[in-house]
Design a protein around this motif. Structure first.
Motif, PDB file in Angstrom:
ATOM      1  N   ASN A 160       0.811  -1.222   0.000  1.00 47.86           N
ATOM      2  CA  ASN A 160       0.000   0.000   0.000  1.00 47.86           C
ATOM      3  C   ASN A 160       0.844   1.272   0.000  1.00 47.86           C
ATOM      4  N   HIS A 161       1.965   1.226  -0.716  1.00 47.35           N
ATOM      5  CA  HIS A 161       2.807   2.409  -0.860  1.00 47.35           C
ATOM      6  C   HIS A 161       2.507   3.080  -2.194  1.00 47.35           C
ATOM      7  N   LEU A 162       2.394   4.402  -2.144  1.00 48.53           N
ATOM      8  CA  LEU A 162       2.244   5.151  -3.392  1.00 48.53           C
ATOM      9  C   LEU A 162       3.605   5.287  -4.060  1.00 48.53           C
ATOM     10  N   ALA A 163       3.617   5.157  -5.381  1.00 50.43           N
ATOM     11  CA  ALA A 163       4.879   5.248  -6.104  1.00 50.43           C
ATOM     12  C   ALA A 163       4.631   5.864  -7.474  1.00 50.43           C
ATOM     13  N   LEU A 164       5.668   6.503  -7.991  1.00 51.63           N
ATOM     14  CA  LEU A 164       5.606   7.084  -9.327  1.00 51.63           C
ATOM     15  C   LEU A 164       6.174   6.075 -10.314  1.00 51.63           C
ATOM     16  N   GLU A 165       5.385   5.748 -11.335  1.00 52.22           N
ATOM     17  CA  GLU A 165       5.864   4.792 -12.326  1.00 52.22           C
ATOM     18  C   GLU A 165       5.687   5.370 -13.730  1.00 52.22           C
ATOM     19  N   THR A 166       6.471   4.824 -14.642  1.00 57.13           N
ATOM     20  CA  THR A 166       6.356   5.202 -16.044  1.00 57.13           C
ATOM     21  C   THR A 166       5.509   4.171 -16.771  1.00 57.13           C
ATOM     22  N   ALA A 167       4.507   4.638 -17.483  1.00 57.73           N
ATOM     23  CA  ALA A 167       3.635   3.749 -18.259  1.00 57.73           C
ATOM     24  C   ALA A 167       3.720   4.163 -19.730  1.00 57.73           C
ATOM     25  N   ARG A 168       3.064   3.386 -20.576  1.00 56.92           N
ATOM     26  CA  ARG A 168       3.148   3.634 -22.018  1.00 56.92           C
ATOM     27  C   ARG A 168       1.787   3.399 -22.653  1.00 56.92           C
ATOM     28  N   ARG A 169       1.428   4.229 -23.610  1.00 53.23           N
ATOM     29  CA  ARG A 169       0.207   4.011 -24.382  1.00 53.23           C
ATOM     30  C   ARG A 169       0.513   3.081 -25.553  1.00 53.23           C
ATOM     31  N   TRP A 170      -0.183   1.962 -25.601  1.00 48.25           N
ATOM     32  CA  TRP A 170       0.048   0.970 -26.647  1.00 48.25           C
ATOM     33  C   TRP A 170      -1.033   1.140 -27.712  1.00 48.25           C
ATOM     34  N   ARG A 171      -0.798   2.009 -28.668  1.00 49.61           N
ATOM     35  CA  ARG A 171      -1.822   2.345 -29.649  1.00 49.61           C
ATOM     36  C   ARG A 171      -1.823   1.423 -30.867  1.00 49.61           C
ATOM     37  N   SER A 172      -0.673   0.844 -31.209  1.00 51.73           N
ATOM     38  CA  SER A 172      -0.594   0.023 -32.416  1.00 51.73           C
ATOM     39  C   SER A 172       0.501  -1.028 -32.253  1.00 51.73           C
ATOM     40  N   PRO A 173       0.493  -2.057 -33.090  1.00 48.84           N
ATOM     41  CA  PRO A 173       1.546  -3.075 -33.015  1.00 48.84           C
ATOM     42  C   PRO A 173       2.958  -2.503 -33.152  1.00 48.84           C
ATOM     43  N   GLU A 174       3.108  -1.395 -33.883  1.00 54.33           N
ATOM     44  CA  GLU A 174       4.436  -0.796 -34.018  1.00 54.33           C
ATOM     45  C   GLU A 174       4.991  -0.335 -32.675  1.00 54.33           C
ATOM     46  N   GLY A 175       4.098  -0.116 -31.709  1.00 49.55           N
ATOM     47  CA  GLY A 175       4.549   0.247 -30.370  1.00 49.55           C
ATOM     48  C   GLY A 175       5.385  -0.837 -29.711  1.00 49.55           C
ATOM     49  N   LEU A 176       5.291  -2.071 -30.222  1.00 49.63           N
ATOM     50  CA  LEU A 176       6.085  -3.163 -29.656  1.00 49.63           C
ATOM     51  C   LEU A 176       7.577  -2.946 -29.857  1.00 49.63           C
ATOM     52  N   LEU A 177       7.940  -2.088 -30.801  1.00 49.65           N
ATOM     53  CA  LEU A 177       9.352  -1.793 -31.032  1.00 49.65           C
ATOM     54  C   LEU A 177       9.933  -0.874 -29.963  1.00 49.65           C
ATOM     55  N   LEU A 178       9.071  -0.133 -29.267  1.00 46.33           N
ATOM     56  CA  LEU A 178       9.557   0.873 -28.324  1.00 46.33           C
ATOM     57  C   LEU A 178      10.303   0.286 -27.128  1.00 46.33           C
ATOM     58  N   PRO A 179       9.782  -0.745 -26.451  1.00 42.06           N
ATOM     59  CA  PRO A 179      10.569  -1.299 -25.344  1.00 42.06           C
ATOM     60  C   PRO A 179      11.858  -1.964 -25.808  1.00 42.06           C
ATOM     61  N   ILE A 180      11.855  -2.461 -27.052  1.00 43.53           N
ATOM     62  CA  ILE A 180      13.097  -3.012 -27.605  1.00 43.53           C
ATOM     63  C   ILE A 180      14.115  -1.890 -27.786  1.00 43.53           C
ATOM     64  N   GLY A 181      13.649  -0.752 -28.346  1.00 41.99           N
ATOM     65  CA  GLY A 181      14.538   0.388 -28.505  1.00 41.99           C
ATOM     66  C   GLY A 181      15.084   0.876 -27.174  1.00 41.99           C
ATOM     67  N   GLU A 182      14.227   0.868 -26.161  1.00 41.59           N
ATOM     68  CA  GLU A 182      14.662   1.291 -24.827  1.00 41.59           C
ATOM     69  C   GLU A 182      15.726   0.341 -24.279  1.00 41.59           C
ATOM     70  N   ALA A 183      15.553  -0.971 -24.497  1.00 43.54           N
ATOM     71  CA  ALA A 183      16.537  -1.949 -24.038  1.00 43.54           C
ATOM     72  C   ALA A 183      17.873  -1.762 -24.756  1.00 43.54           C
ATOM     73  N   MET A 184      17.816  -1.445 -26.050  1.00 39.59           N
ATOM     74  CA  MET A 184      19.049  -1.192 -26.792  1.00 39.59           C
ATOM     75  C   MET A 184      19.725   0.070 -26.284  1.00 39.59           C
ATOM     76  N   ALA A 185      18.917   1.121 -26.011  1.00 35.76           N
ATOM     77  CA  ALA A 185      19.480   2.370 -25.505  1.00 35.76           C
ATOM     78  C   ALA A 185      20.175   2.157 -24.169  1.00 35.76           C
ATOM     79  N   ARG A 186      19.613   1.289 -23.345  1.00 36.71           N
ATOM     80  CA  ARG A 186      20.249   0.997 -22.047  1.00 36.71           C
ATOM     81  C   ARG A 186      21.612   0.339 -22.237  1.00 36.71           C
ATOM     82  N   VAL A 187      21.735  -0.490 -23.259  1.00 37.30           N
ATOM     83  CA  VAL A 187      23.056  -1.070 -23.553  1.00 37.30           C
ATOM     84  C   VAL A 187      24.051   0.040 -23.862  1.00 37.30           C
TER      85      VAL A 187
END
Length: 205
Positions: A122-149
């Motif tokens: 029951n702790h409040l926390a700030l999180e990042t979410a994403r709007r998944w509007r289309s299948p092309e959005g599936l590339l975004l978390p992959i891009g984020e994972a590559m950017a982290r590398v």
């Protein structure tokens, strides 16, 4: 065609595991994102997209739409493989930013936002979410994972497995920075067996 074996997650960095989503196994080459279904399965195994969102996107996709996104994912993968293999083994420099323009263009398409949610205990926390509007959005978390590398890994310690014929990459996080194999149980063991045979032949000869 469907791949009936789990994907490899041995790189200690999801962006590199994405590159390892095509590999050469003992049975030959395998591509886990060879089509749209494969892309969804790989994302599920990588836990890069929340299960309900992944199911919803797959359920409402038009015929062939996920396959086209998988095509884009493979193109993205080979572009990033070129970047990684040309720069691994040495630290990245500021001058390489221009080489990352394709990745930045992908990241700029993101519709991420912050929100306050209730977490365990029951702790409040700030999180990042994403709007998944289309299948092309599936590339975004992959891009984020590559950017982290790019921003979090020491490229001097990004390595290719030394196993004969192995194509897998990994980030060496060992204390001694002496990792040589994608897996000691696979390529490492094969190398030991090969070295043992060579020593036996030399002794017997």
């Amino acid at each position: 065609m469907p791949v009936n074996m789990p994907a490899y997650f041995i790189a200690d960095a999801l962006g590199l595991d994405f590159l390892n989503a095509i590999a050469t196994t003992t049975d030959g080459p395998v591509d886990w994102i060879g089509d749209g279904k494969g892309l969804v399965d790989w994302l599920r195994q990588a836990a890069l997209v929340p299960e309900p969102e992944l199911d919803a996107i797959a359920g409402r996709a038009m015929p062939g739409e996920l396959d086209r996104v998988a095509d884009q994912a493979r193109d993205l993968r080979e572009w990033f493989r070129g970047f990684v293999t040309s720069h691994m083994g040495k630290p990245l420099t500021a001058g390489m930013l221009q080489d990352l323009a394709p990745l930045n263009r992908l990241l700029e398409r993101d519709e991420a936002f912050s929100r306050i949610t209730l977490h365990e205990g029951n702790h409040l926390a700030l999180e990042t979410a994403r709007r998944w509007r289309s299948p092309e959005g599936l590339l975004l978390p992959i891009g984020e994972a590559m950017a982290r590398v790019v921003v979090e890994e020491d490229f001097a310690q990004v390595k290719a497995c030394q196993g004969s014929g192995c194509t897998l990459l990994f980030a060496d996080h060992t204390r001694s920075r002496s990792r040589r194999w994608c897996s000691m149980s696979v390529c490492g063991n094969r190398s030991k067996v090969s070295a043992h045979r060579s020593r036996r032949k030399a002794t017997e000869g």
